[in-house]
Design an enzyme around this catalytic site. Structure first.
Site, PDB file in Angstrom:
ATOM      1  N   LYS A  81       0.810  -1.214   0.000  1.00 13.99           N
ATOM      2  CA  LYS A  81       0.000   0.000   0.000  1.00 13.99           C
ATOM      3  C   LYS A  81       0.848   1.270   0.000  1.00 13.99           C
ATOM      4  CE  LYS A  81      -4.219  -1.807   2.090  1.00 13.99           C
ATOM      5  NZ  LYS A  81      -5.186  -1.699   3.204  1.00 13.99           N
ATOM      6  N   LYS A  90      -5.859  -7.644  -7.676  1.00 13.62           N
ATOM      7  CA  LYS A  90      -7.098  -7.861  -6.944  1.00 13.62           C
ATOM      8  C   LYS A  90      -8.142  -6.817  -7.343  1.00 13.62           C
ATOM      9  CE  LYS A  90      -8.761  -7.978  -2.151  1.00 13.62           C
ATOM     10  NZ  LYS A  90      -8.397  -7.713  -0.749  1.00 13.62           N
ATOM     11  N   LYS A 129     -11.640  -1.208  -4.843  1.00 11.69           N
ATOM     12  CA  LYS A 129     -12.383   0.052  -4.903  1.00 11.69           C
ATOM     13  C   LYS A 129     -11.462   1.205  -5.288  1.00 11.69           C
ATOM     14  CE  LYS A 129     -13.677  -1.271  -0.800  1.00 11.69           C
ATOM     15  NZ  LYS A 129     -14.226  -1.423   0.567  1.00 11.69           N
TER      16      LYS A 129
END
Length: 357
Positions: A127, A219, A222
């Site tokens: 991330k 993956k 959103k």
């Protein structure tokens, strides 16, 4: 040996009641990956376990959230839980920030967990990338809070996707170290040989990790800038059909055996989605569609998606408009959750040696 010269009795083995805990972050529109990877599993587990399902809003703010949007998203995730079939009367549905014991236990766990363990967490690295110095401390400590989420209810099972399995393993490490560090105190307070269980990840079904419709190596997310990469639970039938029609594939027909999917990530993803929605295995799907072109398979997948998701979408929209009902579910669930969490924290404070009222 004790003062009399005899060896102390071994603490009896602790038996934990089987209990499920899991949560979903309220960060933007829920999509097919959330539904297949989490929400459907939550519904299935209701018949076998006592379940506690949480909208993990404390986790959401590890990165900046627009406050009005966060409020809306918390209610939307709750509506999705209920629309999918979770019963808030038989089980507990709540949002994390209403139960302060999550954060309180997380601090104790921050003092139990080791930096080396946290540095091995791959999601933080993924991330933050090269911008790690600008990440929040909360994002780094996220797995410790996740361990507290689970263990403040002394939960034994956690339904998760493959990407969260490492965090459940960390929760096990933290629980084990706490049990070892405070073993004598745990026994002296009547909890046997362990206070916290070692939670087990529950990874079920053929599509536990749904991938992007635009890139089978990533993956479904959103945060992907392309809306075409995901099926949102709020998408109507036309949007679903269009996104599946445009989904990235290759020119070859579907194989007859699963081995043929190993080097074809986009084909494997679509077959996995069909399998999960239909309750079949990948092998079953390939028996039906093996040798077919995507021009045949994609419309069948779109029809299946519409049939499965349309009732949930309609109920979500109805529930989202009933704000007072959603908030009452969260308030009731939070009150019931706090009873359990407060009892755990009371015992943790006694075990650690804090003085309390």
């Amino acid at each position: 040996m004790d003062a009399s010269g005899t060896a102390p009795a071994t603490a009896p083995k602790t038996v934990f009641k089987q209990k499920v805990f899991s949560g979903v972050q309220p960060t933007g529109n829920l999509h097919l990956g959330n539904y297949l990877g989490a929400v459907t599993k939550f519904v299935d587990l209701q018949d076998r376990y006592d379940c506690i399902y949480c909208v993990v809003d404390l986790h959401a703010i590890t990165v900046w959230q627009d406050p009005p949007e966060l409020t809306r998203a918390i209610r939307e995730v709750t509506a999705a839980f209920l629309a999918a079939g979770i019963d808030p009367k038989k089980h507990i549905v709540f949002n994390q920030s209403q139960v302060a014991e999550h954060a309180e236990l997380a601090w104790v766990f921050n003092c139990v967990a080791r930096l080396g363990w946290m540095n091995r967490m791959t999601q933080f690295k993924e991330k933050t990338g090269k911008d790690r110095e600008n990440a929040s401390l909360g994002l780094y400590a996220y797995p410790s809070l996740m361990a507290a989420d689970i263990l403040v209810y002394r939960a034994t099972h956690v339904p998760v996707g493959e990407d969260q399995k490492q965090h459940v393993e960390l929760a096990r490490d933290i629980a084990q170290k706490f049990n070892n560090d405070f073993g004598p105190q745990i026994a002296s307070h009547g909890f046997g040989d362990a206070f916290f269980p070692l939670p087990e990840p529950l990874i079920q079904g053929p599509a536990t990790r749904v991938m992007s419709l635009r890139d089978g190596s990533k993956k479904m997310s959103k945060s992907d800038p392309s809306d075409q990469s995901r099926i949102a639970l709020t998408d109507d039938a036309d949007a679903i059909a269009m996104k599946i029609r445009r989904a990235k594939t290759d020119p070859d027909p579907l194989p007859h055996e699963e081995k043929g999917l190993e080097t074809r990530p986009e084909a494997d993803n679509l077959v996995g989605i069909y399998a999960a929605l239909s309750g079949k295995t990948r092998a079953d799907v390939l028996k039906e569609f093996g040798g077919a072109q995507f021009s045949v398979f994609k419309p069948a997948l779109a029809d299946l998606l519409v049939a499965k998701l349309s009732p949930i979408t309609a109920e979500m929209r109805r529930l989202k408009d009933d704000v007072s009902y959603i908030d009452s579910v969260l308030a009731d669930g939070s009150a019931r959750a706090q009873v359990i969490a407060a009892e755990t924290m009371k015992s943790v404070k006694d075990i650690v040696g804090f003085v309390r009222r």
